[in-house]
Design an enzyme around this catalytic site. Structure first.
Site, PDB file in Angstrom:
ATOM      1  CB  SER A 139      -0.770   0.124   1.338  1.00  0.00           C
ATOM      2  OG  SER A 139      -1.488   1.356   1.261  1.00  0.00           O
ATOM      3  CE1 TYR A 153      -3.562  -1.840   5.207  1.00  0.00           C
ATOM      4  CE2 TYR A 153      -3.143   0.237   4.525  1.00  0.00           C
ATOM      5  CZ  TYR A 153      -3.421  -0.979   4.104  1.00  0.00           C
ATOM      6  OH  TYR A 153      -3.499  -1.533   2.906  1.00  0.00           O
TER       7      TYR A 153
END
Length: 244
Positions: A139, A153
């Protein structure tokens, strides 16, 4: 065309994972993929691939469970005969402050996003032939956090980028390439490409839209194909200029 090759994709029942399954099958590969809970969605992907004369196999397995992933790899090899490509796509995301996010949610992200990638690759390596391909789906939040609550995250996805660099060195002598694809904001089941959430995210991008799963799958297709043979240890953003 990559007829005869076999790929294993984790988290392939929806979103980017399902697009990767469909694309690799379209490229001529036989594709096994894992799903965690929604067998109906997994079977729908199998049917979509079959409708285009492709071959896909769905396997229930939680990537956070090392034994389950070992079983999924073994089943893939026993059923399809070999393993050439591994795409570690499965992931979970939770937003919240490091001091407010429940510890079990942080642990779950680490278990799936980091340990799950390790479990998948460890299980696959004994079966992956020389010249094989490994791709992780990370990501852009590993490189940029434009909003509060993305620390945990982003940490998990940054760990994957570091893992890929080291693995590229370890596996290079076997001709196995290892790369990390980092999507930016991408349309999914809960966010349509033209919905209000997508429109709000364009303020972070250079292009005036978010990405599509099919665009991510096209990059994966290139990396695992013959023309991607000299790309390894790379983290490649496909983010519409999110990190520009």
């Amino acid at each position: 065309m990559d007829g005869g090759k076999v790929a294993l994709v984790t988290g392939g029942s929806r979103g980017i994972g399902a697009a990767i399954v469909r694309r690799l099958a379209r490229d001529g590969m036989r594709v096994a993929f894992t799903y965690a809970t929604r067998r109906d969605r997994a079977e729908q992907v199998v049917s979509e691939v079959a409708a285009r004369q492709g071959h896909a196999l769905c396997l229930e397995a939680d990537t956070a469970d090392a034994a389950a992933m070992a079983g999924a790899v073994e089943h893939t090899v026993q059923t399809l005969g070999r393993l050439d490509v591994v795409v570690a796509n499965a992931g979970v995301a939770r937003a919240g402050g490091i001091d407010t996010l429940p510890a079990e949610e942080i642990d779950r992200m680490i278990d799936v996003n980091v340990r799950g990638v390790v479990h998948t690759i460890r299980a696959a390596l004994p079966h992956l032939g020389d010249g094989g391909r490994i791709v992780t789906i990370g990501s852009v939040n590993a490189a940029r956090a434009p909003f509060a609550g993305a620390a945990a995250y982003g940490m998990t996805k940054a760990a994957v980028a570091g893992l890929v660099r080291g693995l590229a060195r370890d596996l290079g002598p076997r001709g196995i390439t290892v790369n990390n694809v980092q999507p930016g904001p991408t349309a999914n089941d809960s966010m349509s490409a033209d919905g209000p959430a997508a429109q709000a995210m364009t303020k972070w991008l250079a292009l005036p839209r978010i990405g599509t799963p099919e665009e991510v799958s096209a990059l994966v297709s290139h990396l695992v194909g013959s023309e991607g043979a000299f790309i390894t240890g790379a983290t490649l953003a496909i983010d519409g200029g999110f990190t520009a």
